[in-house]
Scaffold this motif. Structure first.
Motif: not given
Length: 290
Positions: A169-188
């Motif tokens: 849990a200390d390394r995992a976050t969960f967000i309610a959104c449609d796929y990546a719509a509310d995410l901010a990058g960058p991701f590896d």
């Protein structure tokens, strides 16, 4: 079943399942009997001559009726193992299947072939459900942090609970959104097992899937590709240079999904990863260096 020995009850249940055309009848009977009695295979053998109590008989009969009605064993027990991890399930989540482990395998392979694979990595799992793919990856990558998204808040609650149970849990976050719509990058790395069944094919699915998996996690639209059209361009924008996207696909969809990746500026990498049945199941693409 009251008064039966453990062995007699297990054998009778196996026979009922075979008569009811339940696949893996013997395994299912053993698994359900073990769950009721709190015993593994060795324990069932050791306790073969013990007689079931009235409560145990009632519970086993309930499990039997549910299985004969098409409910998967994982739904009955409320949990499934994936990548060696025990995951709790809910009505809002798919039952994780061995086919999906190909996504984890290909994702790890692409990460290790990328730049500085030992650095701190940022991962996103789009449509995370029970959290299966994300948590499997975090279990293999102790320096990685990840985010799982889902439009179902019930699914996200299940995924959070699994992260806690697995000590991630200390390394995992969960967000309610449609796929990546509310995410901010960058991701590896970004991964997804989206809905990919053609709408017209839903009615013909096995009862275990059609009647017990959440419909929104199955229906991929007219041609089964709606989810990829949405998430691949989102991922392409959010990936770091040389970042990887890995998605699960349905039978015969790998070429179409590779074309969608190329249209979004991602370079397909290697052949699609096949599952144990030989179906090309996981497709990967990489963002070009800047």
């Amino acid at each position: 079943m009251t008064g039966q020995t453990v062995d007699a009850a297990r054998r009778a249940l196996t026979a009922r399942f075979k008569s009811g055309s339940v696949e893996s009848a013997e395994l299912d009977a053993r698994t359900l009997a073990g769950a009721v009695l709190g015993l593994d295979l060795t324990g069932l053998i050791s306790a073969a001559g013990r007689r079931l109590s009235a409560d145990e008989s009632t519970r086993l009969e309930d499990f039997a009726r549910r299985r004969l009605g098409g409910e998967p064993v994982a739904r009955i027990l409320g949990a499934r193992e994936f990548w060696g991890l025990r995951l709790t399930l809910s009505a809002a989540t798919l039952v994780p299947r061995p086919d999906t482990e190909t996504v984890v395998e290909l994702a790890l392979e692409m990460l290790r072939a990328g730049p500085a694979p030992d650095r701190q990595l940022r991962i996103a799992d789009l449509g995370t459900g029970s959290g299966a793919i994300l948590l499997a990856l975090l279990s293999e990558l102790p320096r990685a942090h990840g985010v799982g998204t889902d439009i179902s808040r019930d699914a996200l609650q299940t995924a959070r609970s699994n992260a806690v149970d697995l000590g991630l849990a200390d390394r995992a976050t969960f967000i309610a959104c449609d796929y990546a719509a509310d995410l901010a990058g960058p991701f590896d790395l970004m991964v997804s097992n989206p809905p990919y069944i053609r709408s017209a094919d839903i009615a013909g699915l096995a009862v275990e899937v059609r009647d017990f998996d959440p419909p929104g996690a199955l229906d991929g639209g007219r041609d089964g590709l709606d989810a990829y059209r949405a998430l691949i361009p989102q991922a392409a924008r959010l990936l770091a240079p040389q970042g990887a996207l890995v998605v699960e696909v349905g039978q015969g969809q790998h070429d179409d999904v590779r074309e969608l990746m190329m249209a979004a500026g991602l370079a397909p990498e290697g052949p699609a990863r096949a599952d144990l049945a030989g179906i090309r199941r996981a497709v990967g693409g990489r963002k070009k260096p800047s």
